[in-house]
Design an enzyme around this catalytic site. Structure first.
Site, PDB file in Angstrom:
ATOM      1  N   VAL A  67       0.836  -1.366  -0.231  1.00 42.50           N
ATOM      2  CA  VAL A  67      -0.074   0.048   0.098  1.00 42.50           C
ATOM      3  C   VAL A  67       0.915   1.279  -0.005  1.00 42.50           C
ATOM      4  CG1 VAL A  67      -2.042  -1.062   1.090  1.00 42.50           C
ATOM      5  CG2 VAL A  67      -0.283   0.071   2.599  1.00 42.50           C
ATOM      6  N   SER A 145      -6.836   3.840  15.781  1.00 44.19           N
ATOM      7  CA  SER A 145      -6.331   3.390  16.825  1.00 44.19           C
ATOM      8  C   SER A 145      -6.608   4.182  18.007  1.00 44.19           C
ATOM      9  CB  SER A 145      -4.660   3.120  16.756  1.00 44.19           C
ATOM     10  OG  SER A 145      -4.399   2.699  18.021  1.00 44.19           O
ATOM     11  N   TYR A 158       3.947   5.396  15.115  1.00 43.41           N
ATOM     12  CA  TYR A 158       2.549   4.739  14.927  1.00 43.41           C
ATOM     13  C   TYR A 158       1.285   5.535  14.974  1.00 43.41           C
ATOM     14  CZ  TYR A 158      -1.321   1.389  15.363  1.00 43.41           C
ATOM     15  OH  TYR A 158      -2.331   0.495  15.436  1.00 43.41           O
ATOM     16  N   ALA A 159       1.602   6.399  16.452  1.00 39.71           N
ATOM     17  CA  ALA A 159       0.481   7.225  16.623  1.00 39.71           C
ATOM     18  C   ALA A 159       0.402   8.637  15.987  1.00 39.71           C
ATOM     19  CB  ALA A 159       0.806   7.592  18.465  1.00 39.71           C
ATOM     20  N   LYS A 162      -1.394   7.646  12.691  1.00 42.99           N
ATOM     21  CA  LYS A 162      -3.166   7.127  13.028  1.00 42.99           C
ATOM     22  C   LYS A 162      -3.959   8.451  13.385  1.00 42.99           C
ATOM     23  CE  LYS A 162      -3.030   2.507  12.586  1.00 42.99           C
ATOM     24  NZ  LYS A 162      -3.665   2.069  11.502  1.00 42.99           N
TER      25      LYS A 162
HETATM   26  N1  LIG Z   1      -4.488  -5.338  17.076  1.00 42.27           N
HETATM   27  C1  LIG Z   1      -4.897  -4.084  17.747  1.00 42.27           C
HETATM   28  O1  LIG Z   1      -4.679  -4.243  18.679  1.00 42.27           O
HETATM   29  C2  LIG Z   1      -4.962  -2.749  16.712  1.00 42.27           C
HETATM   30  C3  LIG Z   1      -5.377  -1.721  17.416  1.00 42.27           C
HETATM   31  C4  LIG Z   1      -5.637  -0.624  16.704  1.00 42.27           C
HETATM   32  C5  LIG Z   1      -5.535  -0.481  15.509  1.00 42.27           C
HETATM   33  N2  LIG Z   1      -5.078  -1.593  14.916  1.00 42.27           N
HETATM   34  C6  LIG Z   1      -5.118  -1.291  13.382  1.00 42.27           C
HETATM   35  O2  LIG Z   1      -5.600  -2.253  12.811  1.00 42.27           O
HETATM   36  C7  LIG Z   1      -4.976  -2.741  11.560  1.00 42.27           C
HETATM   37  C8  LIG Z   1      -4.771  -4.210  11.295  1.00 42.27           C
HETATM   38  O3  LIG Z   1      -4.058  -4.766  12.229  1.00 42.27           O
HETATM   39  P1  LIG Z   1      -4.030  -6.048  12.964  1.00 42.27           P
HETATM   40  O4  LIG Z   1      -3.923  -6.104  14.150  1.00 42.27           O
HETATM   41  O5  LIG Z   1      -4.992  -6.964  12.170  1.00 42.27           O
HETATM   42  O6  LIG Z   1      -2.425  -6.535  12.439  1.00 42.27           O
HETATM   43  P2  LIG Z   1      -1.870  -7.805  11.553  1.00 42.27           P
HETATM   44  O7  LIG Z   1      -0.424  -7.485  11.600  1.00 42.27           O
HETATM   45  O8  LIG Z   1      -2.452  -9.005  12.022  1.00 42.27           O
HETATM   46  O9  LIG Z   1      -2.381  -7.339  10.131  1.00 42.27           O
HETATM   47  C9  LIG Z   1      -1.706  -6.300   9.319  1.00 42.27           C
HETATM   48  C10 LIG Z   1      -1.672  -6.800   7.866  1.00 42.27           C
HETATM   49  O10 LIG Z   1      -1.341  -5.498   7.098  1.00 42.27           O
HETATM   50  C11 LIG Z   1      -0.225  -6.396   5.869  1.00 42.27           C
HETATM   51  N3  LIG Z   1       0.597  -5.104   5.578  1.00 42.27           N
HETATM   52  C12 LIG Z   1       1.571  -4.663   6.241  1.00 42.27           C
HETATM   53  N4  LIG Z   1       2.113  -3.628   5.565  1.00 42.27           N
HETATM   54  C13 LIG Z   1       1.681  -3.656   4.308  1.00 42.27           C
HETATM   55  C14 LIG Z   1       1.675  -2.979   3.130  1.00 42.27           C
HETATM   56  N5  LIG Z   1       2.854  -2.134   3.008  1.00 42.27           N
HETATM   57  N6  LIG Z   1       1.076  -3.156   2.207  1.00 42.27           N
HETATM   58  C15 LIG Z   1      -0.131  -4.225   2.203  1.00 42.27           C
HETATM   59  N7  LIG Z   1      -0.221  -4.819   3.197  1.00 42.27           N
HETATM   60  C16 LIG Z   1       0.589  -4.710   4.488  1.00 42.27           C
HETATM   61  C17 LIG Z   1       0.232  -7.340   6.889  1.00 42.27           C
HETATM   62  O11 LIG Z   1       0.904  -8.393   5.847  1.00 42.27           O
HETATM   63  C18 LIG Z   1      -0.796  -7.938   7.772  1.00 42.27           C
HETATM   64  O12 LIG Z   1      -1.292  -9.106   6.704  1.00 42.27           O
HETATM   65  C19 LIG Z   1      -3.769  -1.961  11.398  1.00 42.27           C
HETATM   66  O13 LIG Z   1      -3.930  -0.648  10.613  1.00 42.27           O
HETATM   67  C20 LIG Z   1      -3.493  -1.604  12.730  1.00 42.27           C
HETATM   68  O14 LIG Z   1      -2.893  -0.280  13.094  1.00 42.27           O
HETATM   69  C21 LIG Z   1      -4.882  -2.994  15.234  1.00 42.27           C
END
Ligand SMILES: NC(=O)c1ccc[n+]([C@@H]2O[C@H](COP(=O)([O-])OP(=O)(O)OC[C@H]3O[C@@H](n4cnc5c(N)ncnc54)[C@H](O)[C@@H]3O)[C@@H](O)[C@H]2O)c1
Length: 263
Positions: A67, A145, A158-159, A162
């Site tokens: 992305v 987030s 990260y923060a 977001k």
């Molecule tokens: N898990 C949490 O507690 C949490 C909390 C708040 C926000 N989020 C957000 O939710 C979203 C999903 O997170 P998650 O927890 O499922 O994490 P995850 O690591 O399980 O999934 C993230 C996915 O994004 C893909 N990815 C990473 N870089 C990429 C790139 N350059 N191009 C395309 N794909 C890419 C990874 O391969 C992975 O499959 C993220 O944006 C994360 O910041 C997660």
């Protein structure tokens, strides 16, 4: 009432569909009736998500995408339109974590996190909004987030990214309202996924079950609902924002976090 919450005959693109919240969202959108283009930099995991959808009787494609590369995000959206005829729902979920304090942060860390978590979402928003505005319809959903509300030490890149996506969401919502394109974000609290497993992984990458239990219990205690989130908890908000049930909702950040922060 049932029709309110379906996305039948709609076409969704989901980035980060290979894991965690992205995979759960792709599956939930499919179960609610959408055809889903599963984009991820991890091609194998995107393919697994696609297979889960197809095996369940849904329609899906998997696409390898980074992305942070504008042309790849464009190709992802083109693929949805070529294969399924339109683009109704764009979910910008792909993201990465990086841990460093402000003083420790290297330029390369900052660039990498902003490229994926901010510019990647910007490209998804810009290209999808351009397509959707021509059709006078669409829903864009960004993943932010709890870090936008509660500063935590050690995750500054990260923060910042977001928080910027939250403002992108609101700005684009204002600009796209006249085209009937809605733009919202979901702000998850702590959800157990590959991203958060760093809190309980051993040096060899394996999960320490005792540490996992301790982390999940202590994070859960911080929430009025007394638990951490599962990817499916977040997917529910994604389907809602995509559906007609949210047809009067735009520019909003929905906090799905067990009540940890309230705005
Ligand atoms: N898990 C949490 O507690 C949490 C909390 C708040 C926000 N989020 C957000 O939710 C979203 C999903 O997170 P998650 O927890 O499922 O994490 P995850 O690591 O399980 O999934 C993230 C996915 O994004 C893909 N990815 C990473 N870089 C990429 C790139 N350059 N191009 C395309 N794909 C890419 C990874 O391969 C992975 O499959 C993220 O944006 C994360 O910041 C997660």
């Amino acid at each position: 009432m049932n029709d309110l919450f379906t996305v039948s005959n709609q076409v969704a693109v989901v980035t980060g569909a290979g894991s965690g919240i992205g995979r759960a969202s792709a599956l939930a959108l499919s179960q609610s009736g959408a055809s889903v283009v599963c984009g991820d930099i991890d091609t194998r995991n995107a393919e697994i998500t696609k297979s889960l959808i197809v095996d369940g009787g849904g329609r899906a494609l998997s696409v390898s995408v980074d992305v942070s590369k504008r042309e790849q995000v464009g190709a992802l959206i083109d693929m949805a339109i070529e294969e399924f005829g339109t683009l109704d729902i764009m979910c910008n979920i792909a993201g990465i974590m990086h841990q460093s304090t402000v003083l420790e942060t290297q330029d390369s860390d900052l660039d990498r996190v902003l490229d994926v978590n901010l510019k990647g979402v910007f490209y998804g928003c810009q290209i999808a909004a351009s397509e959707m505005s021509k059709r006078r319809s669409g829903s864009i959903i960004n993943m932010v987030s709890s870090a936008i509300d509660a500063p935590a030490p050690g995750i500054v890149c990260y923060a910042m990214a977001k928080a910027a996506v939250a403002q992108l969401t609101k700005t684009l919502a204002i600009e796209m309202g006249k085209y009937n394109v809605r733009v919202n974000a979901v702000a998850p609290g702590f959800v157990v996924t590959a991203m958060t497993s760093r809190h309980f992984q051993l040096d060899d990458g394996s999960v320490d079950p005792e540490r996992r239990e301790a982390v999940v219990t202590s994070m859960g205690k911080m929430a009025p609902l007394r638990r951490v989130g599962e990817p499916e908890d977040i997917a529910g908000a994604v389907v809602y924002l995509a559906s007609n049930a949210a047809s009067f909702v735009t520019g909003q950040i929905i906090r799905v976090n067990g009540g940890v922060s309230m705005q």
